[in-house]
Structures are given as structure tokens and as C-alpha cells.
Design a protein around this motif. Structure first.
Motif, short mmCIF file in Angstrom:
data_model
loop_
_atom_site.label_atom_id
_atom_site.label_comp_id
_atom_site.label_asym_id
_atom_site.label_seq_id
_atom_site.Cartn_x
_atom_site.Cartn_y
_atom_site.Cartn_z
N LYS A 1 -64.94 17.14 -30.96
CA LYS A 1 -65.10 15.88 -31.92
C LYS A 1 -64.11 14.80 -31.25
CE LYS A 1 -63.12 16.40 -35.96
NZ LYS A 1 -61.66 16.58 -35.65
N LEU B 1 -78.52 9.99 -33.93
CA LEU B 1 -80.16 9.58 -34.18
C LEU B 1 -81.07 8.64 -34.78
CD1 LEU B 1 -78.51 10.81 -37.77
CD2 LEU B 1 -78.69 12.27 -35.91
N GLN C 1 -72.43 7.43 -28.92
CA GLN C 1 -71.60 5.54 -28.31
C GLN C 1 -70.46 5.94 -28.26
OE1 GLN C 1 -74.31 3.29 -29.85
NE2 GLN C 1 -75.26 2.97 -27.84
N ASN C 2 -69.35 7.12 -28.95
CA ASN C 2 -68.08 7.60 -29.23
C ASN C 2 -67.42 7.26 -27.52
OD1 ASN C 2 -64.99 8.08 -28.87
ND2 ASN C 2 -65.27 9.08 -30.25
N ARG D 1 -74.05 12.22 -33.26
CA ARG D 1 -73.08 11.16 -33.69
C ARG D 1 -71.60 10.28 -32.82
NH1 ARG D 1 -74.80 14.14 -37.06
NH2 ARG D 1 -76.01 13.86 -38.92
N ASN D 2 -71.25 11.26 -32.35
CA ASN D 2 -70.46 10.51 -30.99
C ASN D 2 -71.42 10.33 -29.64
OD1 ASN D 2 -67.34 10.64 -31.89
ND2 ASN D 2 -67.91 13.42 -31.78
N ARG E 1 -78.73 13.87 -28.50
CA ARG E 1 -79.08 12.16 -28.54
C ARG E 1 -78.78 11.43 -29.39
NH1 ARG E 1 -85.26 10.53 -29.06
NH2 ARG E 1 -85.19 8.21 -29.10
#
Lengths: 340, 340, 340, 340
Positions: A166, A210, A189-190, A186-187, A208
Motif C-alpha cells: 500500500k 474504480l 495512479q500512485n 485506489r493506488n 484497475r
């Protein structure tokens, strides 16, 4: 890039666009039409930004022609990539089932789940040790203790371990214990995390986002490949739509569409979209029918007692039959499931 | 939490639900109806997970009644929060305009932009030094050099600096140079970053994710407040929908809706949704009309030459008139704009 | 139309595309690039179907260049259309407020509402006599009796009447009593109704479907104009997204975007998106700030007693102040409101 | 209905809600909590409108507990409905394949398609005679001539005919020639048409609107059943999302979710969502795997020459093999396909 001029565009406006294209070291190609002029651009190495042209006088639209991704593209590599996960090939003729609990909770729990998974013929064990949660007040995982339990289950069963990383701080620790690094939706595009994950050289399961388009998913994968790591599996896990009857809408058209755009293997996670055990079975079969290279699914020895996502976990009892059904459907779709 | 039983649920199934509720230390309240039974639950401190009940026999639905967020909630703090940014109050009777270029590019550029912004009466300067980009091949910002240029512009103009922090590694450096830490839409659920940002104690501008619900935005803010930092501004910047005529759909209903749910100030970014200069003006006025506490907008001294997002930047020339229009609309909506 | 070939496309595949273009009586224009060939098409009168080419061997994509709509397009008519509604101009320098109850319920109700609306300076009265409802068990309107009450309120106040027509069977009756025919969001692509409505020659208020793109809205309007009736007002009333905090997401970027694409007037309905009285005010001001030509809003003399949508209706008491605020905001946006 | 009061609600506000509930002839049930009061309502026959309560002082939320639909609900009828289409059962143990061209074009075309379809074992023939098109300038179908050709193909092959009815004016004519009336996605909430279609007593294939929730689809079906016609098949054909790689996003979770809510048969249309022939096969298998009762798919004897939607039509050549694959997958999912 194709620049479409407005019907009323003046010759000066057309020339200004040509001039700007030339000033970028590129070549404009005029296509005169009955109503309007269009200008093709050649000479660019990658995708151009449409915005540079859209704001110029007389321009109606600027349309991107090249794809913005490179290393992940099937245009760069025509044959399917097969990723070697400690000797297990993901992306080849077999459909890989990856199964295990949402969270690692205890030695007994993970061992029982792993043995059930193994008995079904699946060869990868999933389980969360670090859990990103929407609420800061929810259980965040057993952390290093969870990783150790996963490694213990691996030793006991021979299954390879897939677990989520994470953040960059805990990446070295997670990398030490796992065979596949999962990057959560949720990551996606981190970018700092993606680059670091790329540098580990470990296989990556990239979920992918959301509301990420397939193009954005591929651009995120490009961040990993750019670091020299081409072992990326693309994972569809449900997208956000207006429908509220399920947690997310599972987008299975992503399977043939990603197959065309990219050479990377495609994995489906039916558990998070469905959110309910009795809908996971039909969606797993549908994923296999759509041609997925892998299915990652939640399994728990005692779903009713699970700390998180119990209602969507399949019981280990009956899991072998589930895997057999997936195998039979995958065969029709031209895939096979690993024999036990 | 309200558990709704199916019409065909048996007395034993109802009792099993009651028993499970009691086993969690909570109290069930039966509401018998003509067609079906519903069971209210009391005694819980926070929100319960509906999933625990949905999978039980005879249960039709489990409906959450309490909100999952706490510290950000207006139920916890009734009056509006006013955030002090180096003496500038955000969230009070004035509408704050935060303006500046997408990226810091050079000394001349940032100084000219800052002076134009200052002349318009705006009091916060925005500008990116670290730029998360969809493509790894695009310009990623001037990094520390950019931060130094921002600090220099601050010294020259007295404007306070808002700049994006993209990961925990560079957070200490960014925190050193900035007055407000911006967390971008793609990092809205990067919980490790949110917690670290919270620990700095600096004011935070938290952008809503592309497909984040208002509840998820508030839960993300909760991660910051939980670390003892209540200086969070909530920023709507466009959401993802099916409409392709603009980059994103600006969701202005978020202004009154967030106002009701939370005490935190609400900022609108019209530039990223519109993606085009000539649509930024109308959307800025609309944001002020909707009651926003602040507007963050892209301004560039030479938009045609901007390295990124030039087409959506307003020119500094004419920016004073823009700010004056925003002020006039805000007045009608019951807000004022800082006098120069 | 621009045909983009795959990098691996053979010369034969390129020639096959050229041949098909020529067989349609059109002209192909080759644009050779470093990586791939693109082919522009000229000679077509309207938009071509991309699908014809997408399925050919070697084709990567087919990109539409021309807009599919004609009569509604600003490319066909550059100046703004002003629609004459019985002497009241919609689409000119003034912002028209159209107000009234969701449903016509009784003589007293519609008269009181009409008088309140008139007193505020608004000049069009809205009210439903035929109500399409999601459930067949809900109140479907007073039908002809409702139309007669609207006509009576028109006679008493001089306001022009806007009312919904829900099918072709009742169209002649509705047309007899109304000054503007409203086509609801759920009927936006009911092409038989659109054509019949077009043939009446009456002004039309065409609501955008819940998930209609701007292009689809304009194509629906094209159905009306094709019948020789160019008195169409385009109405944004909220679109469907993942956000559940409000009924619909009000899409105000539609105002400048439609303004650019079309010459038709643009009306905003803030009531249905907000679904709550206290959010209608801010959204009305935002609509005026965005540059709308009209606002259609629900008003009721006794909202608490309304048969439908009472919670989103503004009370007639206080409506004059509301209209005055709209007027002040519209002035800043370059519009004026009719003086009383 | 459950009314949730705000934590700050006063006893008087609670009592006002109780009083309003009693004034509607219903019974309030108070559920006192640590933070707030909730009030359950019993005695209502159908679903209540939450809006009536949401606008009252002290009310935080009003949550609907009962489903708004009745006749279509599995709560009303527990066993699956099997619809008799001229002796062919839809909704039973077999998966019905319905196939044929987008549009009826000529005698040769429809006969060849029908024979190909028949040879594959499918028993229903689809084909459009009236075509609702987004653009008024596109081919609108052969109309009555098309219906006659369909009837001729039925006589020649014994296949039953499924064709779209687009308005009430042409309904009597369409009903005369067809075995199943198809209501298109854009007409899903054309309530006048639904009621008339219901009155014919013919089987109905009701397509889900582009952004219709499952609940709205069921409410639309309720309009048909309310007229005494319970022969409705629910058809998922792709929903609108942010993803632009395909025409629509095929939502296969709708299959198990509708199965739980309703007793009506569920049909999937993979052609319109995919928009491309090579993606229709995988999506058809996925539909069968998800448990669909039927698949409606476009087939053409010469797809390259089709007037509409040729690129998404499967060729009749090879269709028998396709149907055989669907059969094999359906068997795994517990269904069978009609033997030839």
C-alpha cells in the motif's frame, strides 16, 4: 494527431496551425474538404497533447491518433506475455486461480484456507496483510505478522503468495515475503509507488481504478514497465457506475479489449464487484468464458467469522467444485485450468 | 443499522439475527410490519458493516443509518470552520481566490503570474513543482527548484503558496516551502500520504477523486483530522461521467451538500473540469454563485507557451476583471471577496 | 472521417480501405507517417459511420471528424436563436424564469402559484397535467382538467404556459392549451413524439435524457427542426452519475458547451437535480452565472402539501427575492432579467 | 420506511414526524438510540415517498424499506416464470438463442439469415423493421415490408419472430406480424407504449435503458404486468459508463441480481454493448456462464454489406459452432440449449 479546422477558418488561421506544427519540428499534411480543412501531423515520436492546438483560432478539434502507451502495447510486442511466478506461468494456455482470504487473521485461518485452495488445484494464494480501508477506524491488517503467516502458508503448501503493497515505506518488507505484489485500485495512479514496485523486478498484479479507463490502466502499467519490469498482470475488479444493486459493475468487455491493446495477461476479481458470495460463482464463470488469464477470488475457511469481506468470500468447502466449473468453462473459451 | 427481513423469513431466522446483534454487545429493536419484520440496532459507537447481516438467512437488506465519518461531520461541530493560512482566513465570509500556473516553469514566469494574481486581489498563489502525470513520458515538474521559485514569489508578493505533494518521500521538502499542501485527486485515497500530511499540521487542500462520492471524500479528510490536523479544505474539481464534451463534469451540487454534511471549507477548481479557458470564467462564476468558500484557478502570463495545461489557463492580463466578477457574484450568494 | 491504420497494416490492406472509400463515391487522402498510415476522407455530405471501416483488416480506428447534426449547429447558423413564446423572447439578452408547481392540483393551487410567479417578474408558468411516473401506482396528473386550469391561470395572469406532453395520443389536446410543449428527459429519444411535436410548430422545451450526451441531445433536437420547427430550447436537468447524495448531478458545463455547438437557447432545471428546496437556490444562481438563457423551477403555494415533489418546490412566498437574486447574478454574467 | 432523526432533533420535531405518520393512517415505531432517534413506519401497502419526510425539521434521512415493485417481484411469485412463445419456453432449463440481422433488408437476406439461425438450433429470429435511430438522416427500416419479410421467414423456417415496436401508432401493425414485441432501451420509460404493449397480451422483450437501474427496469416491466400481461423478458444490453473503448458496458451482474429480485426470465444482448463482431463471442459465453435465460444476438449472411450494425453482426457461417459453444458453457452454469 489530426487537427480539424472550423468551416469558417480563414487561410491565415490554417497557416498559423501549420506554422506551429513546423515550429515543433513536425510536418503538417493538409487535407482539404468540401466544408473544412483537416491537418494531419507526422514526425512525432509519442502522442501529442491535443490541448496545444484546441485553443488556437479556427481550430474545431484536435484528435489523437497514436496511442499514448508504448511498452505495454501489442503494437510493440505481438505475442502474449507469459509471466513466470516462481515457476507458475500466468498468461499462457491455462487459467490461473488465485484464492485466499481478504485479510490474514491467524495461523489456523490462513493455513486452512491455503490447504483448501491447494486442494482445488489453484496455485496462488491471496491474502491481505496491509489493508487500505476507506475508514481510518477499520481494521488495517496484521502487517508484518500477516506477511509471516503468508510465507508460512507458502512453505506448507507450495502455493505462491499474492499480497497488496500500500505504500513505498512498507514496500521492502512486503517484497521480502511475496511472489506477486498487488497494487490496489485506489493506488492505480500512485505513480511513486508504481515506479518503486517496478524497480523490485517482482511480478505485479495491477488493479484497475474504480473509474480508470483502459487507457489509464495501461498508462499505469507503463510506469512499471518503464522501470524495466515487464511482469505486470492487468486486473479488472469492477468499476463505478450509477447502479447501486452491487458494489461495483464488473466490466468483462475489458478482457477482449485489453487483449487487443496489450500483450499483458488479464486477471478478473469477481469478489469485490459482486460483494456477495452467491454472485461470485456466476461472475467467475463469466470471467473464464470471456477469456481471462486468471481469476483472483476470496475464499475463507469460516466466512461468517471473517474480519473483513466475509459475505463475499467463498467457503473453502466446495471450492474444489467451483474451480472445476471454472476449468470446464475455460476449456470452451480455449483455455485450460492447471491439473491438480 | 436497520435490518430488513424478507417477507418469508421464519421466526428462527429473525431470532438468529437478534442473537448475532446481541453477541456484538448491541441491542436489537424489532419493528413488526404487515409484510415483514425490520430490526433496528442501537448501542453501536460507529457505523456498522452491513455485510455481516446481508449474508444471513432471511435477511433482505441491511441499511446503514449512522454516518461513517466523525471529526469532519457537522454533527460533531456545528459552526463553519475557518482555516488560517498564514493570516488569511479560508471558510469565513470572504471567497478566497487561489491562482497561478499549472507548473512552475521559470523565475520570470512565476513572478509575473504572482504579480498578476496579487494585483487582482487574490491572496494565495498556486503552482506545481511535483506533477503527477498520467504518462511517465510527460514533464514531471521542476521539483525542488520549483519549490524555491514559489517561495521566492511568496517573498516578492506576500501571497501564500499552495502546491501539490505527491508522495511521502518528498513531503518534508514540500512542507518546508508551502503554506497549503495540496493532495491531488488521484491520491485522495492514498491513506499513507493522508496520515503523513495530517501529521505536518499544515493546512491541506484535499481534492475529490475522479469517482469519489462525497462520503469517500469526507472519509479521506477524516484520515487527516484523525492525526490532529483539522485544517482541511475540501476541493471539488470535476468528476468522471459518460459525457465526453469536457474533461470532467463539474459537480457544483457538492457545494451545498458538503456544506450540510461537514464544517470544513469548500473550494472549487473550475480549470481541470472545463479544460478550456473560455469555459473557466462561467464555471468560476457558477462556483461563487453556488456558495463556494474558495476558487482555485489556473493563470499563466503566456498561456500559449505554458508547458502544461496552457489551454485551460486564464491570462494574467484580464485576471483582475475576472476576480471582480467573481466578487460580484459571491456578494449575491452572501459572500464577499477580499478587497485588494 | 479519418481512418487510422495499424502499424503492421500491409499495403494491400491500405489499398482495400482506399478502394472501399472510392466505392462510396468519396475521396481518400493518404497521410504517410513514420509508424503508420492514416487516410482522410473527403466528399461526404454528412457524418460517416465509423463501423464500416473499423471491421476491415489492418484498420486500428476510424475517427469521425464532422458533427452528425446540421440544423441545430452553430456552423449552420452563427447568431443565437431567439424563440418567440407569445411575445416573450427566450434566448435573447434576458434570462427567462419559468416557474410553477410540479403538478396542477386544483384551481386555488395553480392560481396562487401563478400569481406568486407573476409577482416575481417571471413570465412563463410551468405545471404538469400529464405526469410520466416511474411507478404505475403513482399519481399520473389531472390530465385535461389540469390543462384547463393552466389555461385559466394564463388568462388570469398573462403568463405563458409550459407543460409536458408525454405521448402522441394526447399531443393534440396538450398543444391546444399550451404555449411551450415540454418533452421530458425519459422521452428525449422518443423519435415518433419528437417528429409530431415538431409538426405542431409550437415552441418546444426539450429535456436532456438522464444519460444523454450533448451530441445526443442535439440530435434529438434535430428531429424537431427537421420537421420545420426551429423553436427548440435545450434543457439540462441533471444527469445520472455514481454520486448518490443528490437525485442527479447538475451539469452546468453543458451551458458553455452547448452555446458553442448550437444556436438554440439553453435552459436549466435546478429542481429535479437538487431534489431539495434549500439546494435549488444556489443551483439557480449557479445556472444564471454559467450563462443560461432560462431557468425552469418548481414553485408551490404550499410545498408541504404538494402531491408530488413538494420537498424540491420553492414556496411562492419569498420567490420574488429569489428571482431578484437570479437577476443580479445574470447581470454579472452579461444577461438581464425581465423587469416586472 | 425508516425516518432517521438528526442528533440535535428536539422532542417536538420527533413528535411532529410521528404526527405526520399518524395523519397518513400509518403507525410510527420509535427506536431510541444513544446518538439519535429513528422511527420505523408500518401499515403502508406500497412504498412511501421519502421526500415527504426529508424536508421536515430535525429529519436527517428517510430510508425506503419496501421495494416499489409488486407483480414482477419474487416476493410475490417465488418460482421462475417460463414464458411460452408459440410453444417455445423462455425462462426454463434451456438457454434460448434469438438471432438475426439488425435490420430486415431484403427477402434473400432475411431468408438466408433465418436458415442459418435455424441450422444452429436457435428457435427465435430477430430482425428490425422499424428502427429508431439517433439521427433523423439514417435508415429507419423497411417498415411494413420488413414485417412481411419476417413473417415469410417464419413460415419458411418455423422460427418465432422478435421485432421492435417503436410507437403506439405502429403497434397494431407490428403486433400482427410478431411473436415477441421488443421494446428498445430508449423507450424503456415510454410508459404509454408499455401500457399498450401490455394490453396486446403478446410476449415482450423489454430492454434496459442506457442508464436505468435494475429497479427502474423492474418498474417499467411492472407497467406491462399491470395490464394483465405477465410475459415479460428482461433484457440487459449494455449501460452507459465513462469507458469509451466499447459502445456500452455489458453489466452481467444484472443476471444474478435480477434473478433474486424477480421471477421474470433474463436475456442478454451482447452485440450492442460490444459493437464489434470479435467481442460478441466472448460476451455471449460470459452471458451464458452468468446464468442468462436467453441471448439475443445479431447475425447477418453478409455482415460487410449490412445496412446497419454490420461490424457487430456474426456471420451465419460459423454460427452453429458459436451456438454449440454457448450450449457447452450454459451446461456448466446449469442450463441446457435446445437440441436441434
Amino acid at each position: 494527431m489530426l487537427i480539424v479546422m472550423k468551416p469558417q477558418a480563414t487561410p491565415d488561421e490554417v497557416e498559423a496551425v501549420n506554422e506551429r506544427i513546423r515550429s515543433m519540428g513536425l510536418t503538417p499534411h493538409s487535407i482539404p474538404g468540401a466544408q473544412r480543412v483537416a491537418i494531419g501531423i507526422t514526425g512525432n515520436k509519442g502522442a501529442l497533447e491535443p490541448d496545444v492546438f484546441v485553443s488556437m483560432a479556427g481550430v474545431a478539434d484536435a484528435i489523437r491518433v497514436s496511442q499514448p502507451f508504448k511498452l505495454v502495447s501489442r503494437e510493440v510486442k505481438e505475442e502474449d506475455s507469459i509471466i513466470d511466478v516462481g515457476g507458475i506461468p500466468v498468461g499462457g494456455p491455462e487459467v490461473m486461480v488465485m484464492a485466499g482470504p481478504c485479510s490474514v487473521e491467524s495461523k489456523e485461518q490462513i493455513l486452512e484456507a491455503a490447504q483448501g485452495v491447494r486442494a482445488s488445484g489453484a496455485r496462488l494464494l491471496r491474502g491481505g496483510a496491509f489493508k487500505p480501508r476507506t475508514s481510518p477506524y477499520e481494521f488495517q491488517g496484521l502487517k508484518e505478522e500477516g506477511l509471516k503467516l503468508l510465507a508460512m502458508a507458502r512453505d506448507a503448501t507450495g502455493l505462491k503468495v499474492v499480497t497488496e503493497v500500500k505504500d513505498t515505506e512498507t514496500l521492502p518488507m512486503v517484497a521480502e515475503y511475496s511472489d506477486v505484489l498487488q497494487v490496489g485500485a485506489r493506488n492505480m495512479q500512485n505513480y511513486s509507488l508504481l515506479a518503486e514496485v517496478g524497480r523490485t523486478g517482482l511480478p505485479v498484479l495491477l488493479k484497475r481504478g474504480l473509474s480508470a479507463t483502459l487507457e489509464e490502466l495501461l498508462m499505469a502499467a507503463e510506469y512499471v514497465l518503464k522501470e524495466g519490469n515487464d511482469k505486470v498482470m492487468l486486473c479488472e475488479r469492477g468499476i463505478r457506475t450509477f447502479e447501486t444493486s452491487y458494489r461495483f459493475t464488473l466490466d468483462l468487455l475489458a478482457v477482449p479489449a485489453l487483449r487487443e491493446l496489450s500483450h499483458l495477461p488479464i486477471v478478473i476479481d469477481p469478489s469485490h464487484a459482486a460483494g456477495r458470495r452467491d454472485w461470485v460463482g456466476p461472475m467467475s464463470l463469466a470471467a473464464a468464458a470471456a477469456g481471462a488469464d486468471g481469476i483472483i477470488v476470496e475464499v475463507h475457511n469460516e466466512p461468517e467469522e471473517a474480519i473483513c469481506d466475509g459475505p463475499q468470500a467463498l467457503p473453502t468447502e466446495g471450492f474444489a467444485e467451483y474451480a472445476e466449473q471454472v476449468r470446464r468453462v475455460a476449456e470452451v473459451a480455449g483455455k485450460q485450468l492447471t491439473a491438480v
